[in-house]
Write an enzyme that holds these catalytic residues in place. Structure first.
Site, PDB file in Angstrom:
ATOM      1  N   ARG A   1     -28.833  -2.547  28.769  1.00 50.33           N
ATOM      2  CA  ARG A   1     -30.198  -2.435  29.279  1.00 50.33           C
ATOM      3  C   ARG A   1     -30.552  -0.985  29.629  1.00 50.33           C
ATOM      4  NH1 ARG A   1     -32.250  -7.655  30.419  1.00 50.33           N
ATOM      5  NH2 ARG A   1     -33.700  -6.916  32.013  1.00 50.33           N
TER       6      ARG A   1
ATOM      7  N   GLU B   1     -38.992 -12.187  29.520  1.00 51.76           N
ATOM      8  CA  GLU B   1     -38.919 -11.411  30.752  1.00 51.76           C
ATOM      9  C   GLU B   1     -40.242 -10.698  30.988  1.00 51.76           C
ATOM     10  OE1 GLU B   1     -35.427  -8.935  31.442  1.00 51.76           O
ATOM     11  OE2 GLU B   1     -34.482  -9.788  29.648  1.00 51.76           O
TER      12      GLU B   1
END
Length: 288
Positions: free
Chosen positions: A117, A236
């Site tokens: 990430r 998300e």
């Protein structure tokens, strides 16, 4: 509906006190994947993200008001032992933030997932990393959370997350509108985009990103059009930098014991969101 149920939830949010009407059988039954297949292995992140084509008519603000996209609930999962640290800073911080005094007591993400990430970008090589954002789910049954509560192995999760019981977690709830209003109020350019929406895990190479006001709005509309699909369970919403704790409207917990543990933690806080007991959020989907 303004009626409040015994679990502390407003209106029809509680499926126990306000059970929905029996659904009409669909023409083609929706098949659910077996529990063992829910665990996902992260793919290699990519520096160039796939961006959703922009909407070419109207403004994002008008479109959000058209079908109450702003009322979409967003969910941030954390361990109860992390809650005092969140209250101490008064904010949810992005992983890469320089404002961390102490890292979370219980880190839910594996180190490999955190690295992925930090490397993945939301809109090309010069854009913010996924880790520069505070992540929210768009469903309380998100697949990563399902892998925790069903005790399924998932390489995105840390050993601590795998070892913890589902009732050790709390779910911090806000809405798209609250986050958007706060970000726009703080921005010099009100037309700028202040969050990103994805249709999958933000570190996966195949995930598509809505990283502008129009494309984020469009992505939300697409996801909300089929709330029973697995896509919204993978999606998300990413808020850059930080999210003030004052934007949290509700803390979902598994049982009365956890609620009794959370309330003293909130006692000294200037903002005290409602603490609601809602067991279905903490049980594996097959047991609901």
């Amino acid at each position: 509906m303004n009626e409040e149920c015994i679990h502390g939830l407003d209106g029809e949010l509680c499926a126990l006190c306000f059970p929905p009407a029996a659904p009409v059988a669909p023409t083609v039954p929706a098949a659910r994947a077996p529990r063992a297949s829910r665990a996902r292995t992260p793919e290699a992140p990519t520096a160039l993200r796939t961006i959703v084509a922009p909407i070419t008519t109207g403004t994002a603000k008008t479109k959000r008001n058209d079908d109450n996209v702003g009322e979409q609930r967003i969910y941030h999962l954390t361990h109860i032992r992390n809650l005092p640290g969140i209250l101490a800073t008064g904010r949810l911080l992005a992983d890469s933030s320089d404002d961390w005094a102490d890292r979370p007591v219980v880190d839910i993400s594996s180190s490999a997932n955190r690295d992925a990430r930090r490397d993945a970008r939301v809109a090309g090589a010069d854009s913010l990393a996924v880790a520069d954002h505070v992540p929210f789910f768009l469903s309380p049954n998100a697949l990563v959370w399902e892998n925790i509560r069903a005790q399924s192995l998932d390489p995105r999760l840390s050993d601590d997350a795998h070892d913890a019981a589902a009732f050790d977690f709390v779910i911090l709830v806000s809405t798209v509108k609250k986050v958007l209003d706060a970000q726009v109020a703080a921005a010099a350019d009100p037309s700028a985009s202040h969050f990103t929406v994805t249709d999958g895990d933000a570190a996966f190479a195949a995930t598509r990103f809505g990283a502008t006001a129009d494309t984020a709005d469009r992505m939300l509309r697409v996801l909300r059009a089929d709330l029973d699909s697995d896509t919204i369970l993978k999606a998300e919403l990413l808020v850059p930098g930080e999210v003030p704790f004052g934007l949290i409207t509700l803390i979902g917990v598994a049982n009365d014991r956890v609620r009794d543990a959370v309330k003293p933690i909130l006692a000294a806080a200037s903002h005290k969101p409602k603490v609601a007991v809602y067991p279905p959020w903490f049980h594996p989907t097959d047991e609901d």
